[in-house]
Design an enzyme around this catalytic site. Sequence first.
Site: not given
Length: 358
Positions: A96-97, A147-148, A165, A171, A259
């Site tokens: 996904k990166d 997105r979330r 972040r 986190r 993103c």
Amino acid sequence: MEGPLKYIREGNGKVSRVIRMGTRKSQLARIQTDSVAGRLRELYPDVHLEIVAMSTIGDKILDTALSKIGEKSLFTKELENALERNEVDIVVHSLKDLPTSLPPGFTIGAILQRENPHDAVVLHPKNAGLTLDSLPEKSVIGTSSLRRAAQLKKRFPQLEFENIRGNLNTRLKKLDEKDDYAAIILAAAGLKRMGWESRISQILGPEDCMYAVGQGALAVEVRAQDKDILEMVSVLHHPDTVLQCISERAFLRQLEGGCSVPVAVHTEVKGSMLYLTGAVYSLDGADCLKDTMQTVVEIDNKVSESAQECVHVGVTANSVSSSALEAAEKLGMDLANALLNKGAKDILTTARKLNDAR
């Protein structure tokens, strides 16, 4: 240009080919790279693997939301530079990166079997036993993803969402040691790979939150001209995951998303059918366009002889049926075009402008 071959003489006098694997320095990146190295060592016991760890822009800029930095290759650029300079031979990424268009000369030579691609809720210890539905009103949820946030704002309007972040360790530390967040949202795959499955309070299904393109899958990036290395890593391909991720990447590329805009997907392979659900959202989740399409991806055993003929959204998968790969890519493009025809471009353009203005 093929990289200079490097060999090493083992203690027993045997000469082994050295393959250098590039990775980010974070604990999760190292775990992911070590897992790929483990697979390669089983398959090629005569090859000597060296792991080269480095920091990326995304690892260094920790006080800004990812969506605000505006750099498409936040977690990949330094690794790709090392690949270009022949300092490493392969690079392991979270798929996904990786942007949907890779720099010239690079290709994704393997996509490994996907871990659970869904997002997970990790609660502050004081909220143990609760869910997003049962948390007190106005509880603050931490997420670094537009997105979330877009999907969850719509689904749980009683909650508040704020940016958080840092790598997974950071986190979780912010969640546990302060009272700023009632919960944070993380990828289930990362938590599982770190051995922190016990922290998952709730897995968010597609009705609550669809996942990011490529989420849960690992990718091995190589120089496209290094045919021997491309062939070596290609055995790691997991055909169903390859087809899912090609359709997702084609969908995102056709939408011109990244993103900095809320785009989400959900894919399934059932028998010879590939199902793709895709959606675009406004930043507050109020506007949403969503649709599902499917296609037949029967394996016809006709694999491509030429790597150049078989590159689909940056992925070289000569070991997978070429007709299935083409069908998967077309499915992603068709679904994106269907949403664009319904007005997806306006939603994404507004989301991008609003995000830039924040």
